[in-house]
Write a protein that holds these residues in place. Structure first.
Motif, PDB file in Angstrom:
ATOM      1  N   VAL A 176       0.820  -1.215   0.000  1.00  0.00           N
ATOM      2  CA  VAL A 176       0.000   0.000   0.000  1.00  0.00           C
ATOM      3  C   VAL A 176       0.856   1.269   0.000  1.00  0.00           C
ATOM      4  CG1 VAL A 176      -0.345   0.103   2.520  1.00  0.00           C
ATOM      5  CG2 VAL A 176      -2.050   1.080   0.986  1.00  0.00           C
TER       6      VAL A 176
ATOM      7  N   ALA B 246       6.945   3.717   8.664  1.00  0.00           N
ATOM      8  CA  ALA B 246       5.645   3.108   8.959  1.00  0.00           C
ATOM      9  C   ALA B 246       5.656   1.633   8.594  1.00  0.00           C
ATOM     10  CB  ALA B 246       4.542   3.814   8.170  1.00  0.00           C
ATOM     11  N   GLY B 247       4.571   0.973   8.946  1.00  0.00           N
ATOM     12  CA  GLY B 247       4.369  -0.416   8.534  1.00  0.00           C
ATOM     13  C   GLY B 247       4.529  -1.409   9.653  1.00  0.00           C
ATOM     14  N   GLU B 248       5.215  -1.027  10.709  1.00  0.00           N
ATOM     15  CA  GLU B 248       5.477  -1.941  11.822  1.00  0.00           C
ATOM     16  C   GLU B 248       5.924  -1.074  13.002  1.00  0.00           C
ATOM     17  OE1 GLU B 248       9.247  -4.047  11.342  1.00  0.00           O
ATOM     18  OE2 GLU B 248       9.607  -2.837   9.570  1.00  0.00           O
ATOM     19  N   PRO B 249       5.924  -1.622  14.205  1.00  0.00           N
ATOM     20  CA  PRO B 249       6.336  -0.809  15.344  1.00  0.00           C
ATOM     21  C   PRO B 249       7.769  -0.311  15.192  1.00  0.00           C
ATOM     22  CG  PRO B 249       5.282  -2.844  16.058  1.00  0.00           C
ATOM     23  CD  PRO B 249       5.491  -2.972  14.592  1.00  0.00           C
TER      24      PRO B 249
ATOM     25  N   ASP C 260       7.223   8.649  12.868  1.00  0.00           N
ATOM     26  CA  ASP C 260       6.549   7.359  12.808  1.00  0.00           C
ATOM     27  C   ASP C 260       5.089   7.622  12.433  1.00  0.00           C
ATOM     28  OD1 ASP C 260       5.691   4.780  13.272  1.00  0.00           O
ATOM     29  OD2 ASP C 260       6.048   4.798  15.444  1.00  0.00           O
ATOM     30  N   ASN C 261       4.536   6.834  11.541  1.00  0.00           N
ATOM     31  CA  ASN C 261       3.102   6.980  11.256  1.00  0.00           C
ATOM     32  C   ASN C 261       2.479   5.606  11.118  1.00  0.00           C
ATOM     33  OD1 ASN C 261       3.026   7.413   7.734  1.00  0.00           O
ATOM     34  ND2 ASN C 261       4.907   7.417   8.898  1.00  0.00           N
ATOM     35  N   TYR C 262       1.240   5.505  11.583  1.00  0.00           N
ATOM     36  CA  TYR C 262       0.561   4.218  11.703  1.00  0.00           C
ATOM     37  C   TYR C 262      -0.635   4.160  10.769  1.00  0.00           C
ATOM     38  CZ  TYR C 262      -3.099   1.238  13.740  1.00  0.00           C
ATOM     39  OH  TYR C 262      -4.114   0.361  13.918  1.00  0.00           O
ATOM     40  N   TRP C 263      -0.676   3.148   9.934  1.00  0.00           N
ATOM     41  CA  TRP C 263      -1.837   2.944   9.076  1.00  0.00           C
ATOM     42  C   TRP C 263      -1.894   1.529   8.569  1.00  0.00           C
ATOM     43  CZ3 TRP C 263      -0.730   3.749   3.442  1.00  0.00           C
ATOM     44  CH2 TRP C 263       0.547   4.264   3.188  1.00  0.00           C
TER      45      TRP C 263
ATOM     46  N   GLU D   3      -5.865  -1.139   4.447  1.00  0.00           N
ATOM     47  CA  GLU D   3      -7.271  -0.759   4.360  1.00  0.00           C
ATOM     48  C   GLU D   3      -7.472   0.751   4.286  1.00  0.00           C
ATOM     49  OE1 GLU D   3      -6.010  -3.020   6.316  1.00  0.00           O
ATOM     50  OE2 GLU D   3      -7.261  -4.815   6.290  1.00  0.00           O
TER      51      GLU D   3
ATOM     52  N   PRO E  58       3.394   6.557  17.234  1.00  0.00           N
ATOM     53  CA  PRO E  58       3.206   7.121  15.897  1.00  0.00           C
ATOM     54  C   PRO E  58       2.397   8.411  15.923  1.00  0.00           C
ATOM     55  CG  PRO E  58       1.711   5.285  16.214  1.00  0.00           C
ATOM     56  CD  PRO E  58       2.499   5.420  17.500  1.00  0.00           C
TER      57      PRO E  58
ATOM     58  N   ASP F  62      -5.845  -3.742  16.067  1.00  0.00           N
ATOM     59  CA  ASP F  62      -4.606  -3.452  16.794  1.00  0.00           C
ATOM     60  C   ASP F  62      -4.965  -3.020  18.210  1.00  0.00           C
ATOM     61  OD1 ASP F  62      -2.234  -3.697  15.059  1.00  0.00           O
ATOM     62  OD2 ASP F  62      -3.249  -2.203  13.824  1.00  0.00           O
TER      63      ASP F  62
ATOM     64  N   ILE G  50       1.103   1.719  19.866  1.00  0.00           N
ATOM     65  CA  ILE G  50       0.497   0.518  19.274  1.00  0.00           C
ATOM     66  C   ILE G  50       1.079  -0.709  19.967  1.00  0.00           C
ATOM     67  CG2 ILE G  50       0.016  -0.688  17.085  1.00  0.00           C
ATOM     68  CD1 ILE G  50      -0.894   2.275  17.087  1.00  0.00           C
TER      69      ILE G  50
ATOM     70  N   ARG H 232      -1.242  -6.793  17.306  1.00  0.00           N
ATOM     71  CA  ARG H 232      -2.517  -7.165  16.691  1.00  0.00           C
ATOM     72  C   ARG H 232      -3.387  -7.952  17.659  1.00  0.00           C
ATOM     73  NH1 ARG H 232      -3.905  -5.381  11.432  1.00  0.00           N
ATOM     74  NH2 ARG H 232      -5.232  -7.220  11.389  1.00  0.00           N
TER      75      ARG H 232
ATOM     76  N   ASN I 293       3.449  -9.525  11.294  1.00  0.00           N
ATOM     77  CA  ASN I 293       4.090  -8.471  10.535  1.00  0.00           C
ATOM     78  C   ASN I 293       5.587  -8.772  10.436  1.00  0.00           C
ATOM     79  OD1 ASN I 293       5.158  -5.956   9.668  1.00  0.00           O
ATOM     80  ND2 ASN I 293       3.323  -4.949  10.447  1.00  0.00           N
TER      81      ASN I 293
ATOM     82  N   GLY J 217       7.712  -5.496   8.153  1.00  0.00           N
ATOM     83  CA  GLY J 217       6.739  -4.520   7.648  1.00  0.00           C
ATOM     84  C   GLY J 217       5.754  -5.138   6.666  1.00  0.00           C
TER      85      GLY J 217
HETATM   86  P1  AMP Z   1      -0.338  -3.320   6.383  1.00  0.00           P
HETATM   87  O1  AMP Z   1      -1.773  -3.364   6.035  1.00  0.00           O
HETATM   88  O2  AMP Z   1       0.459  -4.393   5.740  1.00  0.00           O
HETATM   89  O3  AMP Z   1       0.248  -1.958   6.165  1.00  0.00           O
HETATM   90  O4  AMP Z   1      -0.218  -3.620   7.937  1.00  0.00           O
HETATM   91  C1  AMP Z   1      -0.915  -2.826   8.836  1.00  0.00           C
HETATM   92  C2  AMP Z   1      -0.542  -3.220  10.227  1.00  0.00           C
HETATM   93  O5  AMP Z   1       0.846  -2.953  10.450  1.00  0.00           O
HETATM   94  C3  AMP Z   1      -1.264  -2.422  11.277  1.00  0.00           C
HETATM   95  O6  AMP Z   1      -2.556  -2.936  11.549  1.00  0.00           O
HETATM   96  C4  AMP Z   1      -0.301  -2.536  12.454  1.00  0.00           C
HETATM   97  O7  AMP Z   1      -0.445  -3.770  13.094  1.00  0.00           O
HETATM   98  C5  AMP Z   1       1.059  -2.491  11.776  1.00  0.00           C
HETATM   99  N1  AMP Z   1       1.583  -1.118  11.714  1.00  0.00           N
HETATM  100  C6  AMP Z   1       1.573  -0.286  10.661  1.00  0.00           C
HETATM  101  N2  AMP Z   1       2.181   0.880  10.955  1.00  0.00           N
HETATM  102  C7  AMP Z   1       2.595   0.794  12.231  1.00  0.00           C
HETATM  103  C8  AMP Z   1       3.293   1.682  13.133  1.00  0.00           C
HETATM  104  N3  AMP Z   1       3.705   2.882  12.746  1.00  0.00           N
HETATM  105  N4  AMP Z   1       3.509   1.241  14.396  1.00  0.00           N
HETATM  106  C9  AMP Z   1       3.091   0.031  14.799  1.00  0.00           C
HETATM  107  N5  AMP Z   1       2.449  -0.850  13.998  1.00  0.00           N
HETATM  108  C10 AMP Z   1       2.197  -0.486  12.725  1.00  0.00           C
END
Ligand code: AMP
Length: 631
Positions: A287, A363-366, A385-388, A391, A413, A481, A493, A496, A502, A505
């Motif tokens: 994504v 982004a993508g993981e902790p 750091d950004n979380y998404w 979806e 994040p 999450d 965060i 899950r 993950n 990432g």
């Molecule tokens: P994906 O759809 O492959 O991008 O994975 C999304 C999942 O990755 C999220 O539901 C989180 O569990 C994890 N994730 C994404 N960004 C972060 C972040 N900045 N910090 C911690 N976990 C994250």
């Protein structure tokens, strides 16, 4: 109230006004009637009644002011290629690709599956699809034939676009035989396979189906293909992601909402300016690749770098040399990549002039604190750091420095991004948690902001059931999450709530891997769990019960069997899904009702307390795993 808090409040309480303003960031062929039609929750129709086009907004509209500026910068350290395309050149290439697709019978609403390495033609292909209103579905090049086949059957593409091979670490990774195997496995048959031949690997041709891109391109050099004006809600693409079942979910994105959301995010979160250069190190199969290699930067009139290669080849300075050379102002990567770089000489980070770089987004993981600290010190630039999620298509949490500068906090994040009405939900009572520092499930009250998934492709029911029905008594979107929020509204965060893991990432469903391993003739039963890993964040570890355990009587036999099982996963799902270890046990720990206790297995693997095990059928099953891990 801070400016940002007010900005966020308005995005929720005055959706019409707020998003109406953001909508001015893009071009419309016909204005919309309504900002958000939420008359049929949880299905939101953003900018209903409008007509626009994603490719027009990413390419054509910049011809007026920046036709000769860089749009796409393709760099491959694998093939030693570097080629830039101005907006004018990109416009021409996209029209050629669009003309080829049309000549192959692709029309508005048809699906086109893109299974390609990180090459410029993949960018042309994506833009060409949305230009003519076709719906692309990019499948990550690291996936193998079974993964690909299930996506072919779900998306039923009229055309598949592929290439002879990708390259990784100097090794050619052929694609075509995997694609042929996938089409062989699939019930749906694409009418044509358009092949980009890089001259890396010979490929078998299926007459009447496979066509050569270079040949067809020469016929379309000057063909004009106007943008097809599509309804705001017309799907732009499908992107598959893993869930808790073996069947991948096709995240379906709209056109106008996505274009507006990306344009707004470039301004408020990433702070890139037209004419500058954006460098996201992701892959178009994920994504981040869709939103921040291809569409976001281009919509914003920025040049975007598409990079094929490793972060450490020819040396660990390669990314930073690109920052210097192309005056990158915004960079986007993942914590795993930083952890890889951390093992190299830090001098590589200071060797180049990074003065144009405003921030590095991860982004993508902790993002663990040591990694964040190391890169912040080594780069001397803000690390954000950004979380998404796949979806949502753009951040749920971040620091919106473009609205109002705010400090970052290690391990967080940031705050809820405008447009997202984020709630923390108590798992047992389903009540909203309002006090700080209490753990809950991160949820979003509908409607989701523009740019997020419209539905699951072809399965509205699954969309509602999966995402909107898990919080008892409330129609609320669950991120699956865990998180906590502190007094300042910063989130942390905590992993899950489901069986999604993950790895570096990359999101993987443990069920998918289990299904693949189960297809090995000697496997009776298997459980796959995600285990903490210092480099990749998590790795998959499998515990299998064999039909004939005598085959793993010795350590050497077990290793042989393990390699065989890994090969099955490689061939079916791709090396990304390969477990780090496959261990053999005589029985799996289960509840009395027969549910595998994955969480307890995970805890044992990570040396943590297993929690309450009173429902467990056979306690010896866990002891066996403990002995294997510690032994
Ligand atoms: P994906 O759809 O492959 O991008 O994975 C999304 C999942 O990755 C999220 O539901 C989180 O569990 C994890 N994730 C994404 N960004 C972060 C972040 N900045 N910090 C911690 N976990 C994250």
């Amino acid at each position: 109230m801070s400016n940002y808090a007010e900005f966020h409040r308005r995005s929720i309480e005055d959706r019409e006004g707020f998003w109406g303003e953001q909508a001015r960031l893009i071009d419309w062929h016909q204005p919309y009637d309504q900002v958000c039609d939420y008359s049929n929750p949880p299905f939101a129709k953003w900018f209903a009644g409008g007509l626009t086009n994603l490719c027009h907004n990413a390419v054509d509209r910049h011809l007026k002011d920046r036709a000769d500026q860089n749009a796409l910068i393709f760099v491959s350290t694998e093939t030693d290629t570097e080629k830039t395309y101005s907006f004018r050149e990109l416009h021409a290439e996209v029209q050629r690709m669009a003309a080829i697709l049309k000549s192959l019978g692709v029309a508005k609403g048809d699906r086109v599956l893109i299974y390609m390495p990180m090459i410029a033609e993949a960018c042309f292909a994506m833009l060409a699809c949305v230009r003519i209103g076709a719906i692309h579905s990019v499948v990550f090049g690291g996936f193998a034939s079974h993964s690909l086949a299930s996506r072919i059957d779900d998306a039923t593409p009229k055309v598949v676009i592929s290439a002879d091979a990708g390259m990784r670490g100097g090794k050619v990774v052929p694609y075509k035989h995997l694609l042929d195997d996938a089409i062989g496995l699939a019930a749906h048959q694409p009418a044509a396979v358009l092949m980009v031949d890089r001259g890396l690997s010979a490929w078998p041709r299926t007459e009447g189906r496979d066509v050569d891109y270079a040949t067809l391109r020469t016929r379309e050099l000057d063909t004009v293909v106007p943008c097809e004006w599509v309804e705001s809600t017309h799907p732009s693409y499908i992107l598959y992601t893993s869930g808790t079942t073996g069947k991948p979910k096709g995240v379906q994105r709209d056109t106008a909402g996505y274009t507006v959301a990306l344009a707004a995010s470039m301004k408020h979160i990433y702070m890139g300016k037209p004419g500058e250069t954006y460098f996201s190190t992701s892959d178009i199969g994920w994504v981040v690749g869709h939103s921040y290699i291809i569409y976001g930067p281009l919509i914003n009139g920025m040049a975007t770098i598409m990079y094929e290669g490793l972060p450490t080849r020819p040396d660990a300075g390669i990314w930073w040399s690109l920052v210097e050379k192309y005056k990158v102002s915004v960079m986007f990567s993942a914590p795993t990549a930083v952890r890889v770089l951390k093992k190299q000489d830090p001098a590589f980070l200071t060797k180049y002039d990074l003065s144009t770089l405003k921030a590095l987004f991860l982004a993508g993981e902790p993002l663990d604190e040591p990694t964040a600290k190391w890169i912040a010190e080594a780069l001397g630039r803000p690390i954000i750091d950004n979380y998404w999620q796949t979806e949502t298509g753009w951040p749920i949490m971040a620091i919106c420095n473009g609205v109002e500068p705010a400090p970052t906090k290690f391990g967080s994040p940031g705050q809820a991004v405008y447009g997202y009405d984020v709630k923390l939900i108590d798992e047992t009572t389903a009540e909203e948690i309002t006090e700080p520092n209490r753990k809950g499930v991160i949820a979003v009250d509908g409607p989701l902001p523009p740019g997020c998934l419209q539905t699951i492709w072809g399965d509205d029911e699954r969309f509602v059931k999966t995402y909107w029905s898990s919080i008892h008594g409330k129609t609320m979107y669950s991120t699956f999450d865990w998180g906590i929020r502190d007094e300042q509204g910063y989130y942390f965060i905590l992993g899950r709530t489901d069986d999604v893991i993950n790895v570096a990432g990359h999101r993987l469903g443990t069920r998918e891997i289990e299904e693949s391993i189960s297809s090995h003739p000697n496997v009776a039963e298997v459980a796959v769990v995600g285990v903490a890993d210092p480099l990749k964040g998590q790795v998959a570890v499998a515990f299998a019960v064999l039909k004939d355990p005598s085959q793993v009587a010795t350590e050497a036999d077990a290793r042989k069997h393990e390699a065989e099982i890994m090969k099955v996963v490689d061939e079916q799902l791709g090396a990304v899904a390969r477990p780090a270890r496959v261990r053999f046990v005589s029985v799996l720990p289960k509840t009395r009702s027969g549910k595998v206790l994955r969480r307890a297995i995970q805890a044992v693997c990570e040396g943590r307390e297993t929690g309450d095990l009173t429902t467990m059928e056979d306690p010896a099953a866990l002891t066996q795993i403990k002995d294997l891990i510690t032994g």
